[in-house]
Design a protein around this motif. Sequence first.
Motif, PDB file in Angstrom:
ATOM      1  N   HIS A  75       1.046  -1.546   0.033  1.00 26.33           N
ATOM      2  CA  HIS A  75      -0.417   0.476   0.232  1.00 26.33           C
ATOM      3  C   HIS A  75       1.021   1.024  -0.153  1.00 26.33           C
ATOM      4  O   HIS A  75       0.671   2.198  -0.860  1.00 26.33           O
ATOM      5  CB  HIS A  75      -0.518  -0.257   1.304  1.00 26.33           C
ATOM      6  CG  HIS A  75      -2.208  -0.519   1.175  1.00 26.33           C
ATOM      7  ND1 HIS A  75      -2.187  -2.059   1.164  1.00 26.33           N
ATOM      8  CD2 HIS A  75      -3.649  -0.389   0.580  1.00 26.33           C
ATOM      9  CE1 HIS A  75      -3.759  -2.640   1.161  1.00 26.33           C
ATOM     10  NE2 HIS A  75      -3.978  -1.455   0.426  1.00 26.33           N
ATOM     11  N   TRP A  82       0.612   5.810  -6.877  1.00 29.07           N
ATOM     12  CA  TRP A  82      -0.764   7.310  -7.160  1.00 29.07           C
ATOM     13  C   TRP A  82      -0.839   8.794  -7.268  1.00 29.07           C
ATOM     14  O   TRP A  82      -1.034   9.115  -8.294  1.00 29.07           O
ATOM     15  CB  TRP A  82      -2.128   6.827  -6.078  1.00 29.07           C
ATOM     16  CG  TRP A  82      -2.318   5.484  -6.219  1.00 29.07           C
ATOM     17  CD1 TRP A  82      -2.643   4.636  -7.597  1.00 29.07           C
ATOM     18  CD2 TRP A  82      -3.286   4.769  -5.278  1.00 29.07           C
ATOM     19  NE1 TRP A  82      -3.268   3.670  -7.145  1.00 29.07           N
ATOM     20  CE2 TRP A  82      -3.970   3.664  -5.509  1.00 29.07           C
ATOM     21  CE3 TRP A  82      -3.643   4.824  -3.520  1.00 29.07           C
ATOM     22  CZ2 TRP A  82      -4.136   2.845  -5.420  1.00 29.07           C
ATOM     23  CZ3 TRP A  82      -4.816   4.678  -3.099  1.00 29.07           C
ATOM     24  CH2 TRP A  82      -4.721   3.311  -3.549  1.00 29.07           C
ATOM     25  N   TYR A 111       0.133   3.295 -14.479  1.00 25.73           N
ATOM     26  CA  TYR A 111      -0.533   1.621 -14.145  1.00 25.73           C
ATOM     27  C   TYR A 111      -0.611   0.122 -13.584  1.00 25.73           C
ATOM     28  O   TYR A 111      -0.658  -0.323 -12.940  1.00 25.73           O
ATOM     29  CB  TYR A 111      -1.433   1.898 -15.231  1.00 25.73           C
ATOM     30  CG  TYR A 111      -3.180   2.964 -14.286  1.00 25.73           C
ATOM     31  CD1 TYR A 111      -3.686   2.279 -13.511  1.00 25.73           C
ATOM     32  CD2 TYR A 111      -3.165   4.149 -14.833  1.00 25.73           C
ATOM     33  CE1 TYR A 111      -5.322   2.959 -12.908  1.00 25.73           C
ATOM     34  CE2 TYR A 111      -4.518   5.231 -13.987  1.00 25.73           C
ATOM     35  CZ  TYR A 111      -5.290   4.226 -13.614  1.00 25.73           C
ATOM     36  OH  TYR A 111      -6.768   4.864 -13.196  1.00 25.73           O
ATOM     37  N   TYR A 114       1.222  -0.559 -10.389  1.00 28.50           N
ATOM     38  CA  TYR A 114      -0.210  -0.238  -9.397  1.00 28.50           C
ATOM     39  C   TYR A 114      -0.843  -1.978  -9.193  1.00 28.50           C
ATOM     40  O   TYR A 114      -0.887  -2.341  -8.521  1.00 28.50           O
ATOM     41  CB  TYR A 114      -0.842   1.162  -9.616  1.00 28.50           C
ATOM     42  CG  TYR A 114      -2.332   0.462  -9.041  1.00 28.50           C
ATOM     43  CD1 TYR A 114      -2.203   0.159  -7.625  1.00 28.50           C
ATOM     44  CD2 TYR A 114      -3.352   1.379  -9.949  1.00 28.50           C
ATOM     45  CE1 TYR A 114      -3.381  -0.202  -7.008  1.00 28.50           C
ATOM     46  CE2 TYR A 114      -4.314   1.163  -8.860  1.00 28.50           C
ATOM     47  CZ  TYR A 114      -4.032   0.699  -7.867  1.00 28.50           C
ATOM     48  OH  TYR A 114      -5.958   0.530  -7.315  1.00 28.50           O
ATOM     49  N   SER A 149      -8.936   6.436   0.219  1.00 26.62           N
ATOM     50  CA  SER A 149      -7.614   7.033   0.030  1.00 26.62           C
ATOM     51  C   SER A 149      -8.135   8.624  -0.744  1.00 26.62           C
ATOM     52  O   SER A 149      -8.761   8.045  -1.976  1.00 26.62           O
ATOM     53  CB  SER A 149      -7.240   5.661  -0.703  1.00 26.62           C
ATOM     54  OG  SER A 149      -5.506   6.435  -1.091  1.00 26.62           O
ATOM     55  N   ASP A 151      -5.531   9.332  -2.167  1.00 25.40           N
ATOM     56  CA  ASP A 151      -4.966   9.897  -3.136  1.00 25.40           C
ATOM     57  C   ASP A 151      -5.338   9.236  -4.522  1.00 25.40           C
ATOM     58  O   ASP A 151      -4.831   8.887  -5.835  1.00 25.40           O
ATOM     59  CB  ASP A 151      -3.145   8.321  -3.191  1.00 25.40           C
ATOM     60  CG  ASP A 151      -2.777   9.667  -1.461  1.00 25.40           C
ATOM     61  OD1 ASP A 151      -2.229  10.501  -1.292  1.00 25.40           O
ATOM     62  OD2 ASP A 151      -1.940   8.634  -0.997  1.00 25.40           O
ATOM     63  N   HIS A 152      -6.245   7.921  -3.849  1.00 28.87           N
ATOM     64  CA  HIS A 152      -6.568   6.878  -5.121  1.00 28.87           C
ATOM     65  C   HIS A 152      -7.591   7.892  -5.699  1.00 28.87           C
ATOM     66  O   HIS A 152      -8.022   7.888  -6.878  1.00 28.87           O
ATOM     67  CB  HIS A 152      -7.251   5.533  -4.715  1.00 28.87           C
ATOM     68  CG  HIS A 152      -7.727   5.016  -6.188  1.00 28.87           C
ATOM     69  ND1 HIS A 152      -8.912   5.096  -7.056  1.00 28.87           N
ATOM     70  CD2 HIS A 152      -6.988   4.604  -6.740  1.00 28.87           C
ATOM     71  CE1 HIS A 152      -8.452   3.823  -7.413  1.00 28.87           C
ATOM     72  NE2 HIS A 152      -7.758   3.755  -8.024  1.00 28.87           N
ATOM     73  N   VAL A 155      -6.632  10.334  -8.942  1.00 25.27           N
ATOM     74  CA  VAL A 155      -6.143   9.018  -9.919  1.00 25.27           C
ATOM     75  C   VAL A 155      -7.577   9.263 -10.514  1.00 25.27           C
ATOM     76  O   VAL A 155      -6.969   9.600 -11.781  1.00 25.27           O
ATOM     77  CB  VAL A 155      -5.803   7.846  -9.750  1.00 25.27           C
ATOM     78  CG1 VAL A 155      -5.693   6.991 -10.375  1.00 25.27           C
ATOM     79  CG2 VAL A 155      -4.385   8.123  -9.314  1.00 25.27           C
ATOM     80  N   HIS A 185      -7.627  -5.646 -10.630  1.00 24.82           N
ATOM     81  CA  HIS A 185      -8.611  -5.991  -8.958  1.00 24.82           C
ATOM     82  C   HIS A 185      -9.633  -6.972  -8.355  1.00 24.82           C
ATOM     83  O   HIS A 185      -9.672  -7.413  -7.540  1.00 24.82           O
ATOM     84  CB  HIS A 185      -9.183  -3.993  -9.660  1.00 24.82           C
ATOM     85  CG  HIS A 185     -10.101  -3.653  -7.648  1.00 24.82           C
ATOM     86  ND1 HIS A 185     -10.523  -4.009  -7.399  1.00 24.82           N
ATOM     87  CD2 HIS A 185      -9.009  -2.873  -6.907  1.00 24.82           C
ATOM     88  CE1 HIS A 185     -11.503  -3.352  -6.641  1.00 24.82           C
ATOM     89  NE2 HIS A 185     -10.214  -2.406  -6.377  1.00 24.82           N
TER      90      HIS A 185
END
Length: 296
Positions: A75, A82, A111, A114, A149, A151-152, A155, A185
Amino acid sequence: MTAVAPAPTGVAAPALVLPMPGEPLPAECRREDCEERLRRALAALRETLAGHPPTALRPPADEVSRVRYRWLIGHHAAFGVWQSLARVLHALTAASEAAVGSLTAWAAALYDTYSVLFLYAGSCTPELYAAMLRPHMTAAHPAFSGGWSRDHASVLAALRAARDQHSPARIAPLTRAVKDNRRVHMAVAGTLVPGGASLLQQSGRHPGHGPTEDEQALYDDYFHVQRQPLCRVAHWAQLVRVLGQCTADIAGHGLGLAPEGCPERFTRDALELLTAPALAGEPPLQIHRPPKGRKA
């Protein structure tokens, strides 16, 4: 140096220092060692890829400890990616035609990084996830969610803006990377939680309802994130260091088989995809070319 303290996951690790999303990363700061920290982090990453990881990058030896370690460090790396990705996407939105190609390549590479990190953080068995990780999150908050989050969320907003600005043909590599990320995911979530119900859903909260400021702060606290200003080089040095930890772990212990539905390239080429942006050697917005070694 940031003090080492136990995160709620039970792992002792340095806090991750990040600015709030959208805050500028100045090119210079008052610290004198940022460039040296970046140089050391890149050297350690290269040593790790050569099969000689420095002691500081090595993961715990036993599987149970590595479950918590991967959850936290994976994480941490994702949060840093991110923030860099959001900045590249904002730059892509405002880019001239001449710069679209290189910025699209950078965004796609980040990406992909990630995606590997998502696999890495969630690489434990469903049994260990249910016994170790899910209870920790439930104890923090019954509705604990990755949607909290900060930060996400930045994005996703930046990606929408970039897509609105450019035709699908111009940013096709980015679109592919985003679609593959969603497949990763879904594959990991389906493996770890076969029933498919998140803590947010189980709590009765609707996923469309945004998090409160307190919930976002709780998410930062859970993953041991400190919010404060950071210069561009310090951010990149920190990210390269954490990616080095993930690299050392994967090189030594692997990711296992790709979950059903996950594109095989993320396990087959995990180390290449994980480290390609870092090995470019410069923060993304300082360059006008795609990362070295990346394939179109």
